[in-house]
Design an enzyme around this catalytic site. Sequence first.
Site, PDB file in Angstrom:
ATOM      1  N   LYS A  13     -36.863  71.701  56.944  1.00 30.44           N
ATOM      2  CA  LYS A  13     -36.669  72.989  57.313  1.00 30.44           C
ATOM      3  C   LYS A  13     -35.160  73.560  56.997  1.00 30.44           C
ATOM      4  CE  LYS A  13     -37.199  71.811  61.868  1.00 30.44           C
ATOM      5  NZ  LYS A  13     -37.609  70.365  61.718  1.00 30.44           N
ATOM      6  N   ARG A  88     -38.628  74.177  71.476  1.00 31.98           N
ATOM      7  CA  ARG A  88     -39.042  72.662  71.350  1.00 31.98           C
ATOM      8  C   ARG A  88     -40.175  72.361  72.380  1.00 31.98           C
ATOM      9  NH1 ARG A  88     -35.280  69.368  68.409  1.00 31.98           N
ATOM     10  NH2 ARG A  88     -33.300  70.457  68.102  1.00 31.98           N
ATOM     11  N   ARG A 127     -32.281  57.660  53.432  1.00 28.47           N
ATOM     12  CA  ARG A 127     -30.834  58.064  53.002  1.00 28.47           C
ATOM     13  C   ARG A 127     -29.957  57.384  52.970  1.00 28.47           C
ATOM     14  NH1 ARG A 127     -31.521  62.854  57.654  1.00 28.47           N
ATOM     15  NH2 ARG A 127     -33.237  64.210  56.953  1.00 28.47           N
ATOM     16  N   ARG A 155     -26.693  56.108  58.062  1.00 27.53           N
ATOM     17  CA  ARG A 155     -26.333  56.467  59.498  1.00 27.53           C
ATOM     18  C   ARG A 155     -27.360  55.688  60.540  1.00 27.53           C
ATOM     19  NH1 ARG A 155     -25.567  62.573  57.587  1.00 27.53           N
ATOM     20  NH2 ARG A 155     -27.721  62.282  57.579  1.00 27.53           N
ATOM     21  N   ARG A 166     -37.674  59.324  67.413  1.00 25.11           N
ATOM     22  CA  ARG A 166     -37.833  60.999  67.190  1.00 25.11           C
ATOM     23  C   ARG A 166     -38.919  61.615  66.941  1.00 25.11           C
ATOM     24  NH1 ARG A 166     -33.340  61.772  62.579  1.00 25.11           N
ATOM     25  NH2 ARG A 166     -33.499  63.966  63.113  1.00 25.11           N
TER      26      ARG A 166
END
Length: 208
Positions: A13, A88, A127, A155, A166
């Site tokens: 997004k 949300r 990542r 991270r 999530r």
Amino acid sequence: MNLMLFGAPGAGKGTQAKFLIEKYGIPQISTGDILREAVKNETEMGKEAKRYMDDGKLVPDNIIIGIIKDRLKEEDCKSGFILDGFPRTIPQAEALEELLKELNISLDKVISLNVPDEDIIERITGRRVSKSTGKIYHIKFNPPVDEKEEDLYQRADDTEETVKKRLDAYHNQTAPLFDFYKNKGILVEIDGTKTVNEVTKDIIAVLN
């Protein structure tokens, strides 16, 4: 043009919003950003939000809606906006509907970037961030030229366990919005597994 970007965390997004901002000259309204801005500028809603944040509590929907209302009234939103990260939940979507009605604004399109969970997990868990430069790499899609030169780390938010949590939250709370906007006839589904450029072209084709 009044748009909303919809999709799981890691669906792309933010990347697509940047292209749309450039192409159409309309601002991206990210709730996290405008919340921080309202707190920093000590607006009435910002002060209210800060009280909750200082107590470590979630900022209630009515305050978030108030902050969005203030933001939508600003001059740069006159020719349109891109909503990102809100709503949300169904109650938030209903509150947003009321607000838009009050401001005599309507959403033109809700763009849903559809990406399977396994692809999201691969995208996010791959990542890596360079401690020395802050650059973000991906071990598969965008590795550093020389790994020895980069002090890379993952991270805490990017571990598989966190990503799965999530995604669970997204499927439980946010995914029902898919039908909510589909029933209104403004939802557009985009295959988010294509290359970044292909996804951008698909979105622009729909908007034109």
